[in-house]
Design an enzyme around this catalytic site. Structure first.
Site, mmCIF file in Angstrom:
data_model
loop_
_atom_site.group_PDB
_atom_site.id
_atom_site.type_symbol
_atom_site.label_atom_id
_atom_site.label_comp_id
_atom_site.label_asym_id
_atom_site.label_seq_id
_atom_site.Cartn_x
_atom_site.Cartn_y
_atom_site.Cartn_z
ATOM 1 N N HIS A 85 -13.380 9.052 -8.046
ATOM 2 C CA HIS A 85 -12.275 9.007 -9.282
ATOM 3 C C HIS A 85 -11.893 10.027 -8.575
ATOM 4 C CE1 HIS A 85 -15.202 6.458 -10.768
ATOM 5 N NE2 HIS A 85 -14.306 5.917 -11.863
ATOM 6 N N GLU A 113 -13.199 -1.047 2.504
ATOM 7 C CA GLU A 113 -11.841 -0.505 1.836
ATOM 8 C C GLU A 113 -11.823 -1.616 0.929
ATOM 9 O OE1 GLU A 113 -8.232 2.066 2.966
ATOM 10 O OE2 GLU A 113 -6.996 -0.356 2.254
ATOM 11 N N CYS A 173 0.800 -1.587 -0.039
ATOM 12 C CA CYS A 173 -0.566 0.112 0.208
ATOM 13 C C CYS A 173 1.209 1.211 0.037
ATOM 14 C CB CYS A 173 -1.327 0.350 1.187
ATOM 15 S SG CYS A 173 -2.550 -1.204 0.472
#
Length: 158
Positions: free
Chosen positions: A93, A140, A49
């Site tokens: 987005h 998530e 990550c």
């Protein structure tokens, strides 16, 4: 089975009176879920990550309220409007590291920011304290979420 077709649609003022619309005066929990897609990366993290990557996030807003004279605590369309304006629109987005306040874009940090955004909207619209944010959950991944509750937000920091 024997099904009966309604013969008449209920009419306010004839079949039911305005003072009968609210059945109770108890606080009720309401929930609405949303999804959005965003990219981010984590700082000071030794793992995958740390690289730029994306998620399809799921947010669950849970609010409680005492019904008004119509029997409605908060309309689901108002929950959607608030979530769209305060969370989904700004984050969908987008590159989260760029659009959120300075923070590591962990689920733990983001869910508290989301709670604050929704609470602020309820205050600004004059709905608080009749309507309160009780919990916000941020998934998530399909199996991993962070959550913040009103109790934890109002508690002294440890």
């Amino acid at each position: 089975m024997n099904y009966e077709i309604p013969r008449k649609v209920q009419v306010l003022g004839e079949d039911i009176q305005a003072n009968q619309l609210r059945y109770h005066n108890r606080r009720v929990l309401l929930s609405k879920e949303f999804t959005f897609d965003s990219a981010h990366h984590l700082h000071n993290y030794d793992g995958k990550c740390m690289n730029l990557h994306g998620h399809t996030y799921k947010v669950q807003l849970m609010m409680s309220g005492v019904p008004d004279e119509r029997g409605i605590s908060i309309d689901f369309s108002d929950m959607k409007r608030i979530a769209q304006a305060r969370i989904i629109g700004p984050l969908d987005h987008r590159y989260l590291n760029e659009v959120l306040p300075p923070m590591n874009t962990t689920a733990e940090n983001m869910v508290v920011w989301m709670y604050e955004q929704v609470h602020e909207a309820l205050v600004e619209e004059g709905l608080y304290p009749r309507v309160r944010v009780e919990e916000v959950r941020l998934w998530e991944t399909p199996t991993s979420f962070a959550s913040i509750t009103r109790q934890w937000m109002e508690a002294d920091h440890e």
